[in-house]
Design an enzyme around this catalytic site. Structure first.
Site, PDB file in Angstrom:
ATOM      1  CB  SER A 142      -0.902  -0.003   1.510  1.00 52.18           C
ATOM      2  OG  SER A 142      -1.623   1.158   1.483  1.00 52.18           O
ATOM      3  CE1 TYR A 155      -4.602  -2.104   4.826  1.00 52.02           C
ATOM      4  CE2 TYR A 155      -3.424   0.010   4.415  1.00 52.02           C
ATOM      5  CZ  TYR A 155      -3.929  -1.300   4.119  1.00 52.02           C
ATOM      6  OH  TYR A 155      -4.130  -1.452   2.604  1.00 52.02           O
ATOM      7  CE  LYS A 159      -1.787  -3.576   2.872  1.00 51.74           C
ATOM      8  NZ  LYS A 159      -1.902  -4.805   1.997  1.00 51.74           N
TER       9      LYS A 159
HETATM   10  P1  NAD Z   1     -11.751  -6.319  -0.453  1.00 52.45           P
HETATM   11  O1  NAD Z   1     -12.318  -6.129   0.957  1.00 52.45           O
HETATM   12  O2  NAD Z   1     -12.536  -5.607  -1.491  1.00 52.45           O
HETATM   13  O3  NAD Z   1     -11.113  -7.841  -0.703  1.00 52.45           O
HETATM   14  C1  NAD Z   1     -10.627  -8.302   0.432  1.00 52.45           C
HETATM   15  C2  NAD Z   1     -10.307 -10.011  -0.010  1.00 52.45           C
HETATM   16  O4  NAD Z   1      -9.613 -10.578   1.067  1.00 52.45           O
HETATM   17  C3  NAD Z   1     -12.023 -10.456   0.522  1.00 52.45           C
HETATM   18  O5  NAD Z   1     -12.578 -11.332  -0.579  1.00 52.45           O
HETATM   19  C4  NAD Z   1     -11.889 -11.139   1.743  1.00 52.45           C
HETATM   20  O6  NAD Z   1     -12.663 -12.213   1.917  1.00 52.45           O
HETATM   21  C5  NAD Z   1     -10.530 -11.636   1.752  1.00 52.45           C
HETATM   22  N1  NAD Z   1      -9.849 -11.907   3.036  1.00 52.45           N
HETATM   23  C6  NAD Z   1     -10.142 -11.178   4.004  1.00 52.45           C
HETATM   24  N2  NAD Z   1      -9.513 -11.861   5.094  1.00 52.45           N
HETATM   25  C7  NAD Z   1      -8.883 -13.069   4.480  1.00 52.45           C
HETATM   26  C8  NAD Z   1      -8.467 -14.402   5.162  1.00 52.45           C
HETATM   27  N3  NAD Z   1      -7.919 -14.502   6.562  1.00 52.45           N
HETATM   28  N4  NAD Z   1      -8.015 -15.363   4.363  1.00 52.45           N
HETATM   29  C9  NAD Z   1      -8.391 -15.234   2.842  1.00 52.45           C
HETATM   30  N5  NAD Z   1      -8.914 -14.145   2.404  1.00 52.45           N
HETATM   31  C10 NAD Z   1      -9.327 -13.191   3.284  1.00 52.45           C
HETATM   32  O7  NAD Z   1     -10.341  -5.259  -0.263  1.00 52.45           O
HETATM   33  P2  NAD Z   1      -9.494  -4.715  -1.491  1.00 52.45           P
HETATM   34  O8  NAD Z   1      -9.510  -3.535  -1.188  1.00 52.45           O
HETATM   35  O9  NAD Z   1      -9.582  -5.583  -2.626  1.00 52.45           O
HETATM   36  O10 NAD Z   1      -7.934  -5.256  -0.636  1.00 52.45           O
HETATM   37  C11 NAD Z   1      -7.127  -6.325  -1.248  1.00 52.45           C
HETATM   38  C12 NAD Z   1      -5.707  -5.913  -0.805  1.00 52.45           C
HETATM   39  O11 NAD Z   1      -5.445  -4.558  -1.233  1.00 52.45           O
HETATM   40  C13 NAD Z   1      -5.595  -5.809   0.532  1.00 52.45           C
HETATM   41  O12 NAD Z   1      -4.147  -6.263   1.081  1.00 52.45           O
HETATM   42  C14 NAD Z   1      -5.549  -4.309   1.051  1.00 52.45           C
HETATM   43  O13 NAD Z   1      -4.826  -4.137   2.228  1.00 52.45           O
HETATM   44  C15 NAD Z   1      -4.867  -3.899  -0.378  1.00 52.45           C
HETATM   45  N6  NAD Z   1      -5.039  -2.575  -0.591  1.00 52.45           N
HETATM   46  C16 NAD Z   1      -6.261  -1.972  -0.831  1.00 52.45           C
HETATM   47  C17 NAD Z   1      -6.183  -0.478  -1.105  1.00 52.45           C
HETATM   48  C18 NAD Z   1      -7.594   0.028  -1.468  1.00 52.45           C
HETATM   49  O14 NAD Z   1      -7.688   1.247  -1.507  1.00 52.45           O
HETATM   50  N7  NAD Z   1      -8.628  -0.602  -1.598  1.00 52.45           N
HETATM   51  C19 NAD Z   1      -5.056   0.290  -1.284  1.00 52.45           C
HETATM   52  C20 NAD Z   1      -4.074  -0.371  -0.902  1.00 52.45           C
HETATM   53  C21 NAD Z   1      -3.856  -1.568  -0.724  1.00 52.45           C
END
Ligand code: NAD
Length: 260
Positions: A142, A155, A159
């Protein structure tokens, strides 16, 4: 021939958001994709979407913080498809509190999903990658791998931690022809972020519109959200690199929120 023809790719947390688009992007490029997510029905449904659009995919139930579930899931994927070429460690959650009132149970949950999850899935995949003398791991970090924000102690900690894990895997994996890199997205409008908007509004005492404008996108060059497609493109770039030149690196995809 497609860029990832017959490569086997495991994407954790691929039933939603960023992981889902990454899985689709690999499938469009000919890969066999393993959707690993908490619930079997959600993983199966996400895999079915890929199959319906002409790709090859399977869904695997896996809590990435559970060692047995990870080992069974990764070995099952290996049995099904015969190899593992690429791991995208993406599964994640978000819990926000000020440090002084951050419940210890929430802190431990954050470390378990993000750091135990990345470690356990890496360890389980390396066994197969080292045997095949080939592999690529991409962690979803991130901008919070590089920057801090209020309320996000857990977080930001996890990260940042992924950068360390990736660099060690890059060093240890080199002699086995295994690379490791991190993609660091800015805010992407997924369910994970939608949930944070009202939470942050409440914690900071501002409107939801102001959370988006003055907190989430304030430092970007153009006030735009990063998209799931932007993130997937960076992941495929790392995963598809032709030599070991590209390892131990991180790439920020954030509309200039963070500049190296
Ligand atoms: P999201 O909530 O849409 O999807 C996350 C997925 O992870 C879900 O399908 C959930 O069921 C699954 N999950 C959660 N805990 C789990 C576990 N213990 N085992 C297996 N699966 C699990 O979230 P997203 O925004 O797509 O985030 C995905 C990644 O991207 C994360 O690591 C998040 O930190 C990172 N990220 C997101 C953003 C953002 O702005 N959305 C920015 C930077 C980084």
């Amino acid at each position: 021939m497609s860029r990832f023809q017959d490569k086997v790719v495991i994407v954790t947390g691929a039933a939603s958001g960023i992981g889902k688009e990454i899985a689709h992007a690999f499938a469009r490029e000919g890969a066999k994709v393993v959707i690993a997510d908490l619930k079997q029905d959600a993983a199966t449904a996400a895999a079915a979407e890929i199959v319906a659009s002409g790709g090859i995919a399977m869904g695997v139930a896996m809590d990435v913080s559970n060692e047995d579930a990870v080992n069974v899931g990764i070995d099952g994927a290996h049995d099904a498809y015969g190899r593992i070429d690429i791991l995208v460690s993406n599964a994640g959650i978000q819990i926000v509190h000020p440090v002084e009132s951050f419940p210890f149970a929430d802190w431990k949950m954050m470390l378990a999903v993000h750091l135990d999850g990345a470690f356990l899935t890496t360890k389980a995949c390396l066994k197969h990658m080292y045997a095949d003398k080939s592999g690529s791991i991409v962690y979803i970090g991130s901008v919070h791998s590089k920057e801090a924000s209020p309320l996000k102690a857990a977080y930001v900690t996890v990260k940042h931690g992924l950068l360390g894990l990736s660099r060690v895997v890059a060093k240890e994996g080199a002699k086995h022809n295994v690379r490791a890199n991190v993609v660091c997205p800015g805010f992407v409008r997924t369910p994970l972020v939608e949930k944070q908007i009202p939470e942050q509004a409440k914690e900071l005492g501002i409107s939801e519109a102001d959370v988006v404008k003055t907190v989430m996108l304030k430092e970007t060059v153009d006030g735009e959200f990063t998209t799931v497609e932007d993130v997937a493109e960076a992941v495929l770039y790392f995963a598809g690199a032709k030599s070991n030149a590209l390892t131990g690196q991180s790439l920020v995809v954030s509309h200039g929120w963070f500049m190296e």
